[in-house]
Design an enzyme around this catalytic site. Structure first.
Site, PDB file in Angstrom:
ATOM      1  N   LYS A   7       1.846   4.735  -0.946  1.00 15.71           N
ATOM      2  CA  LYS A   7       1.208   5.965  -1.411  1.00 15.71           C
ATOM      3  C   LYS A   7       1.691   7.089  -0.503  1.00 15.71           C
ATOM      4  O   LYS A   7       2.183   6.846   0.606  1.00 15.71           O
ATOM      5  CB  LYS A   7      -0.314   5.847  -1.379  1.00 15.71           C
ATOM      6  CG  LYS A   7      -0.887   5.604   0.006  1.00 15.71           C
ATOM      7  CD  LYS A   7      -2.390   5.430  -0.049  1.00 15.71           C
ATOM      8  CE  LYS A   7      -2.944   5.145   1.341  1.00 15.71           C
ATOM      9  NZ  LYS A   7      -4.390   4.942   1.289  1.00 15.71           N
ATOM     10  N   THR A  30      -4.440   0.756  -2.269  1.00  6.76           N
ATOM     11  CA  THR A  30      -5.311   1.833  -2.709  1.00  6.76           C
ATOM     12  C   THR A  30      -5.422   1.775  -4.228  1.00  6.76           C
ATOM     13  O   THR A  30      -4.394   1.735  -4.908  1.00  6.76           O
ATOM     14  CB  THR A  30      -4.719   3.185  -2.262  1.00  6.76           C
ATOM     15  OG1 THR A  30      -4.555   3.142  -0.833  1.00  6.76           O
ATOM     16  CG2 THR A  30      -5.605   4.345  -2.648  1.00  6.76           C
ATOM     17  N   ASP A  60       2.406   2.602   8.114  1.00  5.75           N
ATOM     18  CA  ASP A  60       1.159   1.881   7.861  1.00  5.75           C
ATOM     19  C   ASP A  60       1.403   0.523   7.213  1.00  5.75           C
ATOM     20  O   ASP A  60       1.236   0.337   6.015  1.00  5.75           O
ATOM     21  CB  ASP A  60       0.192   2.713   7.021  1.00  5.75           C
ATOM     22  CG  ASP A  60      -1.206   2.105   7.004  1.00  5.75           C
ATOM     23  OD1 ASP A  60      -1.397   0.998   7.564  1.00  5.75           O
ATOM     24  OD2 ASP A  60      -2.102   2.724   6.420  1.00  5.75           O
ATOM     25  N   ASN A  74       0.904   7.175   3.255  1.00 10.26           N
ATOM     26  CA  ASN A  74       1.502   6.138   4.103  1.00 10.26           C
ATOM     27  C   ASN A  74       3.000   6.340   4.277  1.00 10.26           C
ATOM     28  O   ASN A  74       3.710   5.421   4.685  1.00 10.26           O
ATOM     29  CB  ASN A  74       1.234   4.748   3.519  1.00 10.26           C
ATOM     30  CG  ASN A  74      -0.192   4.326   3.712  1.00 10.26           C
ATOM     31  OD1 ASN A  74      -0.927   4.923   4.492  1.00 10.26           O
ATOM     32  ND2 ASN A  74      -0.598   3.303   2.996  1.00 10.26           N
ATOM     33  N   ASP A 117       0.839  -1.203   0.000  1.00 12.09           N
ATOM     34  CA  ASP A 117       0.000   0.000   0.000  1.00 12.09           C
ATOM     35  C   ASP A 117       0.874   1.253   0.000  1.00 12.09           C
ATOM     36  O   ASP A 117       0.712   2.149   0.836  1.00 12.09           O
ATOM     37  CB  ASP A 117      -0.955  -0.004   1.193  1.00 12.09           C
ATOM     38  CG  ASP A 117      -2.106   0.994   1.031  1.00 12.09           C
ATOM     39  OD1 ASP A 117      -2.355   1.444  -0.109  1.00 12.09           O
ATOM     40  OD2 ASP A 117      -2.751   1.314   2.032  1.00 12.09           O
TER      41      ASP A 117
END
Length: 185
Positions: A86, A120, A102, A89, A84
């Protein structure tokens, strides 16, 4: 349910300290909640920073992308995929360096399960979206490629402040349509 909530703690405790990861200091729980005491990152998320100060000059984007690259190389050397990546995070430390955070979606690379529809959508690679994907046959390098895709989309966002909206959600498993959609822009 506790096992799912405990996944982030479990992955973080397997790792030694690294300057580009937001490390776990301690974990607590009570009857209703699970608490993770993480390493202090006083500035803000990288996403919030980019919204205020972006788009970045190429020199700055290169520096921050190097931070992300070092974090991912470290994670992958310990056979963990973040899944994840991004800007939201990624946290900024007081020294201006980035720290990957995260780990709620993280998984061991050798895990045969849960490699579809993770992360995401705007930062997911097309191979993690398809319904026909059998996660048991994905090579380990393919499992870490979702992190590199997310890092590349993050780099694009750093220099443009545009998020690539996935055409992949429209074409799903029709790879000829995917190919056409990619080349037509």
């Amino acid at each position: 349910m506790l096992e799912i909530r405990d996944a982030e703690r479990r992955h973080l405790t397997e790792l030694p300290w690294h300057p580009f990861l937001c490390g776990l200091v301690d974990a607590f729980d009570d009857e209703r909640n699970y608490y993770l005491l993480m390493e202090y990152a006083p500035c803000e998320s990288f996403g919030a920073y980019l919204e205020q100060h972006g788009p970045l000059r190429s020199e700055d984007a290169r520096f921050y992308f190097a931070n992300i690259t070092l974090a991912l190389e470290f994670l992958h050397s310990h056979d963990i995929g973040h899944r994840d990546i991004k800007p939201m995070n990624i946290l900024m430390g007081a020294d201006g360096y980035l720290m990957l955070a995260d780990f709620g979606m993280a998984a061991k690379v050798d895990s045969p399960h849960h490699w579809k529809h993770v992360g995401t959508p705007s930062y997911m690679p097309p191979e993690c979206i398809g319904e026909s994907l059998d996660p048991r046959v994905i090579p380990q390098s393919g499992k870490t490629s979702c992190d590199w895709w997310g890092a590349a989309v993050t780099l694009y966002y750093m220099v443009t402040l545009n998020v690539v909206r996935h055409m992949f959600h429209r074409v799903r498993d029709d790879f000829s349509s995917l190919y056409t959609a990619l080349w037509s822009g």
